[in-house]
Design a protein around this motif. Structure first.
Motif, PDB file in Angstrom:
ATOM      1  N   LEU A  24     -27.240  37.982  24.992  1.00  0.00           N
ATOM      2  CA  LEU A  24     -27.346  37.448  26.350  1.00  0.00           C
ATOM      3  C   LEU A  24     -28.507  36.469  26.447  1.00  0.00           C
ATOM      4  CD1 LEU A  24     -26.545  37.362  29.327  1.00  0.00           C
ATOM      5  CD2 LEU A  24     -27.896  39.454  29.668  1.00  0.00           C
ATOM      6  N   ARG A  25     -29.655  36.822  25.880  1.00  0.00           N
ATOM      7  CA  ARG A  25     -30.814  35.927  25.915  1.00  0.00           C
ATOM      8  C   ARG A  25     -30.489  34.601  25.214  1.00  0.00           C
ATOM      9  NH1 ARG A  25     -36.312  35.461  26.790  1.00  0.00           N
ATOM     10  NH2 ARG A  25     -37.423  34.224  25.233  1.00  0.00           N
ATOM     11  N   LEU A  26     -29.783  34.674  24.094  1.00  0.00           N
ATOM     12  CA  LEU A  26     -29.394  33.465  23.367  1.00  0.00           C
ATOM     13  C   LEU A  26     -28.466  32.600  24.226  1.00  0.00           C
ATOM     14  CD1 LEU A  26     -29.369  31.765  20.772  1.00  0.00           C
ATOM     15  CD2 LEU A  26     -27.486  33.213  19.968  1.00  0.00           C
ATOM     16  N   ALA A  27     -27.476  33.213  24.861  1.00  0.00           N
ATOM     17  CA  ALA A  27     -26.531  32.461  25.703  1.00  0.00           C
ATOM     18  C   ALA A  27     -27.254  31.768  26.853  1.00  0.00           C
ATOM     19  CB  ALA A  27     -25.445  33.395  26.237  1.00  0.00           C
ATOM     20  N   VAL A  28     -28.151  32.483  27.510  1.00  0.00           N
ATOM     21  CA  VAL A  28     -28.896  31.909  28.634  1.00  0.00           C
ATOM     22  C   VAL A  28     -29.846  30.819  28.129  1.00  0.00           C
ATOM     23  CG1 VAL A  28     -30.600  32.391  30.437  1.00  0.00           C
ATOM     24  CG2 VAL A  28     -28.699  33.969  30.070  1.00  0.00           C
ATOM     25  N   GLY A  29     -30.534  31.080  27.037  1.00  0.00           N
ATOM     26  CA  GLY A  29     -31.489  30.112  26.486  1.00  0.00           C
ATOM     27  C   GLY A  29     -30.832  28.806  26.079  1.00  0.00           C
ATOM     28  N   LEU A  30     -29.671  28.898  25.430  1.00  0.00           N
ATOM     29  CA  LEU A  30     -28.961  27.684  25.019  1.00  0.00           C
ATOM     30  C   LEU A  30     -28.470  26.908  26.239  1.00  0.00           C
ATOM     31  CD1 LEU A  30     -26.980  28.990  21.912  1.00  0.00           C
ATOM     32  CD2 LEU A  30     -29.016  27.516  21.941  1.00  0.00           C
ATOM     33  N   ALA A  31     -28.024  27.615  27.277  1.00  0.00           N
ATOM     34  CA  ALA A  31     -27.588  26.945  28.514  1.00  0.00           C
ATOM     35  C   ALA A  31     -28.774  26.266  29.199  1.00  0.00           C
ATOM     36  CB  ALA A  31     -26.936  27.950  29.448  1.00  0.00           C
ATOM     37  N   LEU A  32     -29.926  26.904  29.142  1.00  0.00           N
ATOM     38  CA  LEU A  32     -31.148  26.326  29.724  1.00  0.00           C
ATOM     39  C   LEU A  32     -31.503  25.030  28.999  1.00  0.00           C
ATOM     40  CD1 LEU A  32     -33.382  27.061  31.823  1.00  0.00           C
ATOM     41  CD2 LEU A  32     -34.581  28.192  29.950  1.00  0.00           C
ATOM     42  N   CYS A  33     -31.445  25.050  27.680  1.00  0.00           N
ATOM     43  CA  CYS A  33     -31.726  23.846  26.883  1.00  0.00           C
ATOM     44  C   CYS A  33     -30.729  22.736  27.198  1.00  0.00           C
ATOM     45  CB  CYS A  33     -31.675  24.173  25.391  1.00  0.00           C
ATOM     46  SG  CYS A  33     -32.988  25.257  24.832  1.00  0.00           S
ATOM     47  N   LYS A  34     -29.464  23.103  27.299  1.00  0.00           N
ATOM     48  CA  LYS A  34     -28.431  22.110  27.591  1.00  0.00           C
ATOM     49  C   LYS A  34     -28.648  21.500  28.975  1.00  0.00           C
ATOM     50  CE  LYS A  34     -23.444  21.527  27.934  1.00  0.00           C
ATOM     51  NZ  LYS A  34     -22.141  22.173  27.828  1.00  0.00           N
ATOM     52  N   HIS A  35     -28.959  22.342  29.961  1.00  0.00           N
ATOM     53  CA  HIS A  35     -29.153  21.857  31.332  1.00  0.00           C
ATOM     54  C   HIS A  35     -30.293  20.843  31.409  1.00  0.00           C
ATOM     55  CE1 HIS A  35     -29.057  22.027  35.726  1.00  0.00           C
ATOM     56  NE2 HIS A  35     -30.369  21.939  35.648  1.00  0.00           N
ATOM     57  N   PHE A  36     -31.388  21.139  30.731  1.00  0.00           N
ATOM     58  CA  PHE A  36     -32.559  20.263  30.781  1.00  0.00           C
ATOM     59  C   PHE A  36     -32.602  19.252  29.640  1.00  0.00           C
ATOM     60  CE2 PHE A  36     -34.001  23.792  33.422  1.00  0.00           C
ATOM     61  CZ  PHE A  36     -34.444  23.089  34.524  1.00  0.00           C
ATOM     62  N   ASN A  37     -31.561  19.254  28.787  1.00  0.00           N
ATOM     63  CA  ASN A  37     -31.491  18.346  27.650  1.00  0.00           C
ATOM     64  C   ASN A  37     -32.742  18.453  26.780  1.00  0.00           C
ATOM     65  OD1 ASN A  37     -30.183  16.490  26.017  1.00  0.00           O
ATOM     66  ND2 ASN A  37     -31.099  14.740  27.059  1.00  0.00           N
ATOM     67  N   LYS A  38     -33.103  19.680  26.437  1.00  0.00           N
ATOM     68  CA  LYS A  38     -34.284  19.961  25.615  1.00  0.00           C
ATOM     69  C   LYS A  38     -33.851  20.610  24.302  1.00  0.00           C
ATOM     70  CE  LYS A  38     -37.542  19.355  28.857  1.00  0.00           C
ATOM     71  NZ  LYS A  38     -38.756  18.620  28.744  1.00  0.00           N
ATOM     72  N   PRO A  39     -34.534  20.308  23.214  1.00  0.00           N
ATOM     73  CA  PRO A  39     -34.253  21.028  21.973  1.00  0.00           C
ATOM     74  C   PRO A  39     -34.776  22.458  22.084  1.00  0.00           C
ATOM     75  CG  PRO A  39     -36.108  19.533  21.668  1.00  0.00           C
ATOM     76  CD  PRO A  39     -35.594  19.308  23.059  1.00  0.00           C
ATOM     77  N   HIS A  40     -34.238  23.318  21.236  1.00  0.00           N
ATOM     78  CA  HIS A  40     -34.685  24.712  21.272  1.00  0.00           C
ATOM     79  C   HIS A  40     -35.288  25.117  19.929  1.00  0.00           C
ATOM     80  CE1 HIS A  40     -30.622  25.069  19.584  1.00  0.00           C
ATOM     81  NE2 HIS A  40     -31.077  26.135  18.968  1.00  0.00           N
ATOM     82  N   HIS A  41     -36.058  26.181  20.003  1.00  0.00           N
ATOM     83  CA  HIS A  41     -36.677  26.759  18.817  1.00  0.00           C
ATOM     84  C   HIS A  41     -36.245  28.213  18.764  1.00  0.00           C
ATOM     85  CE1 HIS A  41     -39.535  27.708  15.688  1.00  0.00           C
ATOM     86  NE2 HIS A  41     -39.982  28.680  16.425  1.00  0.00           N
ATOM     87  N   LEU A  42     -35.754  28.624  17.617  1.00  0.00           N
ATOM     88  CA  LEU A  42     -35.277  29.993  17.445  1.00  0.00           C
ATOM     89  C   LEU A  42     -35.787  30.498  16.111  1.00  0.00           C
ATOM     90  CD1 LEU A  42     -33.478  32.370  18.339  1.00  0.00           C
ATOM     91  CD2 LEU A  42     -31.563  31.167  17.279  1.00  0.00           C
ATOM     92  N   GLU A  43     -36.575  31.562  16.151  1.00  0.00           N
ATOM     93  CA  GLU A  43     -37.051  32.180  14.926  1.00  0.00           C
ATOM     94  C   GLU A  43     -36.039  33.210  14.485  1.00  0.00           C
ATOM     95  OE1 GLU A  43     -40.951  34.237  14.291  1.00  0.00           O
ATOM     96  OE2 GLU A  43     -41.645  32.471  15.395  1.00  0.00           O
ATOM     97  N   VAL A  44     -35.542  33.085  13.274  1.00  0.00           N
ATOM     98  CA  VAL A  44     -34.553  34.020  12.765  1.00  0.00           C
ATOM     99  C   VAL A  44     -35.253  34.949  11.774  1.00  0.00           C
ATOM    100  CG1 VAL A  44     -32.386  34.263  11.508  1.00  0.00           C
ATOM    101  CG2 VAL A  44     -32.735  32.323  13.041  1.00  0.00           C
ATOM    102  N   LYS A  45     -35.114  36.254  12.039  1.00  0.00           N
ATOM    103  CA  LYS A  45     -35.699  37.241  11.129  1.00  0.00           C
ATOM    104  C   LYS A  45     -34.671  37.613  10.079  1.00  0.00           C
ATOM    105  CE  LYS A  45     -38.581  39.409  14.623  1.00  0.00           C
ATOM    106  NZ  LYS A  45     -38.902  40.628  15.323  1.00  0.00           N
ATOM    107  N   THR A  46     -35.116  37.672   8.843  1.00  0.00           N
ATOM    108  CA  THR A  46     -34.234  38.094   7.776  1.00  0.00           C
ATOM    109  C   THR A  46     -34.662  39.473   7.295  1.00  0.00           C
ATOM    110  OG1 THR A  46     -35.606  36.966   6.138  1.00  0.00           O
ATOM    111  CG2 THR A  46     -33.719  35.758   7.010  1.00  0.00           C
ATOM    112  N   VAL A  47     -33.693  40.284   6.964  1.00  0.00           N
ATOM    113  CA  VAL A  47     -33.962  41.633   6.466  1.00  0.00           C
ATOM    114  C   VAL A  47     -33.755  41.628   4.959  1.00  0.00           C
ATOM    115  CG1 VAL A  47     -33.271  44.051   6.620  1.00  0.00           C
ATOM    116  CG2 VAL A  47     -33.172  42.603   8.651  1.00  0.00           C
ATOM    117  N   HIS A  48     -34.744  42.121   4.239  1.00  0.00           N
ATOM    118  CA  HIS A  48     -34.660  42.137   2.779  1.00  0.00           C
ATOM    119  C   HIS A  48     -34.249  43.494   2.291  1.00  0.00           C
ATOM    120  CE1 HIS A  48     -36.483  38.199   2.479  1.00  0.00           C
ATOM    121  NE2 HIS A  48     -37.391  38.598   3.368  1.00  0.00           N
TER     122      HIS A  48
END
Length: 94
Positions: free
Chosen positions: A70-94
């Protein structure tokens, strides 16, 4: 004065609406989200603030459950609305 805008986002193949209250905090902006759906608002609780720094909106941190989706969906819509790039830290599990 704080600006409030309405954004549209998709979550689980349905369209929803949210309000984004924009707070100017000196060197960055904060977007405080209120989802116009009671169940989704509760799900997002505690994960509803997005930071904008240097022109980027940070979508992280993402919880590892449906709240994260849900946070990802809202965040991407927020970026699209304001025409801003986004930053997403992806955690990897080893």
């Amino acid at each position: 004065m704080e600006e409030i805008v309405s954004i549209e986002f998709e979550y689980k193949q349905k369209t929803y609406f949210a309000l984004a209250r924009i707070k100017e905090k000196g060197d960055h902006n904060e977007y405080h989200i209120t989802v116009m759906n009671g169940a989704l608002e509760q799900k997002l609780y505690g994960n509803h603030v997005f930071l904008e720094e240097a022109g980027w909106i940070s979508i992280s941190p993402l919880p590892e459950n449906r709240t994260g989706q849900l946070r990802l969906a809202v965040g991407l819509a927020l970026c699209k609305h304001f025409n801003k790039p986004h930053h997403l830290e992806v955690k990897t599990v080893h």
